[in-house]
Structure formats: C-alpha cells, structure tokens
Design an enzyme around this catalytic site. Structure first.
Site: not given
Length: 363
Positions: A224, A268
């Site tokens: 992430d 993301e």
C-alpha cells in the site's frame, strides 16, 4: 449476437468466395444463364462488401479514418454497381477497364489503411499488409496473363486463386494476433500497465493448486502506498495517477522469477503472488519492493520521509499442510500490512496466519 465484428466480416467474405466458386463451376441449376449471372453478381458484391467491412473494423486507426472512409466507400459502391450492371445486363463497353481501375483503387485504399494502422502502433497490421501483397500479386499476374503480357500461351488464372487463398490465410493469422493482443490487454491494469486484479486472482488460484499438489510453500504480498489519499487530495488525481504508475514500476521490478505475478490490487494497493516462497523468502521480496520505491525518490514534501514510500504485508503458508484458504492467506497479508502502518509505515511485516484483521480506519 456475433460480438467479434471483424471475424463476422471475415467469415462472410470466405462464404462469399466459396459461393462464387460454386456458382462459377456448377451454375444454379434450372435458373439458366441469367440466374447464374445474378448469383455471381450477388456473391461477388458480398465479397467486396465483406472484405471492406473486415478491413475497416479490423484495423484500429485514429488519424485518417474519416478521410479513408470518404474515399473508400464511394469506390466500393461503384464496384458493386458495376458488378450488377455487367453481370445482369451483359454490358461491357468500357466496363472491363473501369472495373480494373476501381478494383485497383479499392485495394490501394485498403492497403493505405493498413499502413496507417501499422504506423499508429497496431501490430497485427503486419499480417494484414503481407496478405494484401499476396492478393495484389495474384491479381496482377492473372490480369497480365489475360492481356498476353506474360506467358501468353499459358493459363495463369490459378494465380488469382492462390493470391486470394494466401490472403485469407494471412487474414486469419492477423485475427489470431489481434485476439492474442486483446487477451493480453484484458489481463492488464489500464493505468499502470501491470497485471490487474483479475489476473492476480487467477494467478493465486493456479499457484494455490500447484502448491497444494506439490506440498510446497506459497507467499503473498500486500503493498500500500503510504499517505496516498492525502497526496491525492493535496496534489490532484493526475499527480496521484503518475505516482501509481511509478510505484508499479518499482513493484514489478522486485519480481524476478517467471511464475511470480505483480499486480495492481485496487486503488493504491498492489499485490504479489510468490509460488514456492517460504516466509523469509517472501519477506525478502517485500523488502526489495520497499527499497525499490524509496529509490525512486518521488518527492512528497508533506510526508515525514519527504518522499513516497510503501508499507508491505507478507504472509506465507503450505496449503497442503496448513489447511488455510487463499482468502485467509490474503487476510493475513493484509493484517501484516496494517501492522506495518501501525509501526510507522515504510516497513515490511511478516505475519502469522492467526493474525486478526484490524480496524480499516488505520489506512
């Protein structure tokens, strides 16, 4: 409903050629010469229409499309009209010369369309262009032979048949190449160019089955981008998209083996499947991801580090021995990712499978 339009046009053109051959060799039975000529006109017209339809739908071009259509369609209409005039009424006049000129003009326009598609990066156009070279060569040899220019004492009408046959074969190869390219695109993320979630899910399922059968290990990484939402809000979505593209490069560069798959998992988040990877080996790959992204040195003034970083959660298991499901393995990697964020981000955490899933607000 036929969804593959180019294939539909291609199949129609092939059926038209077969029909034309049958009509020319066997006629139409009790209908007599007039019915045979009409059938020839219909099948020949369908062939030219289908050929043009195939070329227009198969070739992916942006520039020159309208201009080429504006030139091609009137020529096609004139060819079809002349075919019916010649076959039905028996009129020749200057029809033969006009027919040759119109056919040549249509072939040139369709060839130019292929050149334009090739120049614009449409790779399957290479087969298309080679197909037209063979077809044009067959037509040229046949016409020159009919006019007594080459080998006047021999019948070379088979040159036309050979040219068309090779054209059909190469068109089929072009379709196969196009379908292969489209299949590849379906498996890729449109923004980053790496594998998408669908590809990741398939890779995980295959690796899971393989590991279970061979009693080997399987590792999964969840990655992430740190503080990405804040970056997006501060610098805008276009800047955020560019960050994702560059981070994807760092993630993919960490994957060294052919069977390992790096993918954009969503938003993301990125993920990696590592067949035959024990926990420590998987953690090493995670550390390589983290270092790769730091090495990009993407400026992020608002972040504590001053650059873009990632947090990585790692989980590994032996499916045949642990009885853990793929979903549980992903859950464990995700839990390790949250733990990395708890510990200050820009970290790699290897988690036990028993780790629970934390509060999503930590992201």
């Amino acid at each position: 409903m036929l969804r593959d339009v180019p294939f539909g046009w291609y199949a129609t053109s092939m059926f038209a050629l077969v029909g034309l051959t049958l009509v020319e060799t066997r006629g139409v039975g009790a209908g007599g010469p007039k019915a045979t000529h009409l059938a020839e006109a219909v099948t020949l017209a369908i062939y030219y229409i289908a050929l043009t339809g195939f070329c227009r739908s198969f070739l992916s071009i942006t520039r020159w499309r309208r201009l080429l259509d504006a030139l091609t369609l009137p020529v096609l209409g004139a060819i079809v009209a002349l075919i019916f005039v010649e076959k039905v009424t028996g009129w020749r006049g200057y029809g033969y010369v006009l027919d040759e000129v119109l056919q040549a003009a249509l072939l040139v326009l369709l060839f130019v369309r292929g050149v334009a598609a090739r120049d614009q990066g449409f790779a399957p156009a290479r087969f298309y262009l080679i197909a037209f070279v063979f077809a044009a060569a067959g037509i040229l040899i046949n016409d020159l032979n009919l006019h007594g220019v080459i080998f006047p004492h021999q019948n070379l009408t088979r040159a036309f048949d050979a040219g068309i046959a090779l054209e059909a074969l190469l068109f089929a190869l072009a379709l196969a190449d196009r379908n292969r390219a489209l299949s590849a695109l379906i498996r890729l993320d449109g923004l980053t160019g790496i594998a998408n979630r669908r590809s990741f899910d398939g890779a995980l399922a295959r690796a899971w089955d393989r590991s279970r059968r061979s009693h080997s290990a399987l590792g999964v990484l969840m990655i992430d981008v740190d503080h990405f939402k804040r970056y997006n809000d501060t610098h805008g979505h276009q800047a955020g998209d560019e960050i994702l593209r560059r981070v994807a490069e760092g993630v993919e560069a960490a994957v060294l083996r052919p069977d390992d798959v790096a993918a954009r998992y969503g938003g993301e988040e990125f993920a990696i499947v590592l067949p035959l990877a024990e926990g420590e080996a998987s953690r090493v790959v995670g550390e390589r991801v983290r270092v790769n992204v730091r090495a990009l040195a993407i400026p992020y003034p608002e972040a504590p580090t001053g650059i873009i970083t990632v947090s990585v959660g790692v989980a590994s298991t032996r499916p045949a021995e642990s009885g853990v499901s793929p979903a549980k393995l992903l859950e464990s990697a995700d839990a390790a990712l949250y733990q990395a964020k708890r510990e200050g981000r820009d970290k790699v955490v290897l988690a036990p499978l028993e780790r629970s899933t934390p509060d999503p607000a930590i992201r």
